[in-house]
Design a protein around this motif. Structure first.
Motif, mmCIF file in Angstrom:
data_model
loop_
_atom_site.group_PDB
_atom_site.id
_atom_site.type_symbol
_atom_site.label_atom_id
_atom_site.label_comp_id
_atom_site.label_asym_id
_atom_site.label_seq_id
_atom_site.Cartn_x
_atom_site.Cartn_y
_atom_site.Cartn_z
ATOM 1 N N ASN A 12 -14.919 -29.463 -24.967
ATOM 2 C CA ASN A 12 -13.996 -29.812 -26.481
ATOM 3 C C ASN A 12 -13.945 -29.188 -27.757
ATOM 4 O OD1 ASN A 12 -12.135 -31.093 -27.772
ATOM 5 N ND2 ASN A 12 -13.676 -32.372 -28.665
ATOM 6 N N THR A 16 -12.231 -33.201 -34.120
ATOM 7 C CA THR A 16 -11.545 -33.874 -34.994
ATOM 8 C C THR A 16 -12.446 -34.905 -35.756
ATOM 9 O OG1 THR A 16 -11.074 -35.548 -33.276
ATOM 10 C CG2 THR A 16 -9.025 -33.637 -33.357
ATOM 11 N N ARG A 17 -13.921 -34.152 -35.802
ATOM 12 C CA ARG A 17 -14.103 -34.931 -36.605
ATOM 13 C C ARG A 17 -14.745 -34.376 -38.278
ATOM 14 N NH1 ARG A 17 -19.285 -35.075 -33.463
ATOM 15 N NH2 ARG A 17 -19.272 -32.770 -33.196
ATOM 16 N N CYS A 89 -7.222 -33.882 -41.312
ATOM 17 C CA CYS A 89 -6.591 -33.223 -39.428
ATOM 18 C C CYS A 89 -7.426 -33.813 -38.745
ATOM 19 C CB CYS A 89 -7.738 -31.901 -39.720
ATOM 20 S SG CYS A 89 -6.734 -30.140 -39.776
ATOM 21 N N VAL A 90 -8.867 -34.555 -38.798
ATOM 22 C CA VAL A 90 -8.781 -35.616 -38.903
ATOM 23 C C VAL A 90 -8.836 -36.885 -38.396
ATOM 24 C CG1 VAL A 90 -11.041 -37.279 -39.276
ATOM 25 C CG2 VAL A 90 -11.630 -34.978 -39.907
ATOM 26 N N LYS A 91 -7.805 -36.934 -39.565
ATOM 27 C CA LYS A 91 -7.026 -38.774 -39.262
ATOM 28 C C LYS A 91 -4.951 -38.182 -38.841
ATOM 29 C CE LYS A 91 -4.558 -41.933 -42.400
ATOM 30 N NZ LYS A 91 -3.775 -41.872 -43.625
ATOM 31 N N GLN A 92 -5.095 -36.802 -38.538
ATOM 32 C CA GLN A 92 -3.478 -36.141 -37.518
ATOM 33 C C GLN A 92 -4.294 -36.485 -36.453
ATOM 34 O OE1 GLN A 92 -0.505 -37.552 -38.321
ATOM 35 N NE2 GLN A 92 -2.054 -39.107 -41.023
ATOM 36 N N ARG A 93 -5.315 -36.280 -35.798
ATOM 37 C CA ARG A 93 -5.842 -35.162 -34.745
ATOM 38 C C ARG A 93 -5.662 -34.006 -34.497
ATOM 39 N NH1 ARG A 93 -9.539 -38.471 -32.559
ATOM 40 N NH2 ARG A 93 -9.374 -36.921 -30.342
#
Length: 288
Positions: A12, A16-17, A89-93
């Motif tokens: 991966n 996205t963390r 970016c994390v929130k929206q993946r």
């Protein structure tokens, strides 16, 4: 954190963390190499996406069209400055990767990336009729008609000046190949997100539409025009700017309502188109 291939990131590569706080010690093993431009293009292809670079250019997209961001690459030292964008970016993946400086050089095909590169959806030019309908009524409005301008650095400088002086739009001829590039967006320092691009149709129809909306067209010429600093500039004005070398089309210049020149010492033939644009816009703004 980041794009380093540790046990949790294998398989991966897009993180996205939340990023590791700058004070924490990062994994010192070799980071995964970001693909070079020929290895990975924006997912939507060149027709739909654009690779931007430069801190202000990327932050401007985040401020005005965050939904356009598709991927993000950054060096570790940029994490504090881009904390809000990374959290989004994390929130929206939306995938991001922390990489090395050389990886960004390859991704941007430039060393002037300022530590961040992003793949974003392009903003398509507006039809001239839609742009005219959206203009504020009973307010001074300036626009730029770019006839043959092609150098991306000049285009970026023009966008920066246009944003600074509050230009309402950049008008592009029907057959113009001029488009926003990563280099132009970086030079614009965020101005590319402030000034809409407008695609015109047939030149005669475009001129008629602009005049119908109350605009005066002023051809900017090296010699033979009225002194810019003595001329009366209208409330609604389109400056027609010619190409860097050959100037504007003579038929277009003849169709304009005014011809304006910037007086100087004559020690050089003329200003370049980006510098001239800034002078013309400053004078229009001063007249208001």
């Amino acid at each position: 954190m980041s794009g380093r291939r540790n046990g949790t990131d294998v398989g991966n590569p897009w993180n996205t963390r939340p990023p590791r706080p700058p004070g924490d010690r990062p994994d010192r093993r070799r980071p995964s190499r970001a693909p070079a431009p020929h290895e990975e293009r924006p997912a939507g292809g060149s027709r739909d996406e654009l690779r931007l670079y430069g801190l202000n250019a990327v932050q401007a997209v985040f401020a005005h069209r965050p939904e356009a961001i598709r991927k993000l690459y950054l060096v570790e030292s940029r994490i504090p400055a881009l904390k809000s964008l990374l959290a989004w970016c994390v929130k929206q993946r939306v995938g991001y990767r922390v990489v090395e400086e050389g990886d960004l050089d390859r991704l941007a095909a430039s060393t002037h990336h300022e530590g961040v590169v992003a793949d974003v959806l392009k903003a398509e030019p507006l039809p001239v009729a839609d742009w005219l309908r959206a203009l504020p009524e009973r307010q001074p409005v300036a626009a730029l008609w770019l006839d043959g301008v092609g150098n991306p650095h000049n285009f970026g400088a023009i966008l920066r000046s246009a944003a600074h002086f509050g230009v309402a739009g950049i008008l592009l001829p029907r057959d113009s190949t001029l488009a926003l590039s990563g280099a132009a967006a970086r030079v614009a320092e965020g101005g590319a997100e402030q000034v809409p691009l407008v695609r015109m149709g047939n030149p005669e129809n475009a001129i008629a539409q602009l005049r119908g909306a109350g605009f005066t067209l002023a051809a900017t010429v090296v010699r033979g025009g009225d002194d810019l600093f003595a001329a009366s500039l209208p409330q609604r004005l389109v400056y027609v700017m010619g190409a860097e070398g050959e100037g504007m089309d003579t038929r277009l210049a003849a169709a304009c309502d005014q011809r304006l020149s910037i007086p100087g010492t004559g020690a050089v033939e003329s200003l370049n188109v980006a510098a001239a644009t800034a002078v013309f816009l400053a004078q229009w703004r001063a007249a208001r």
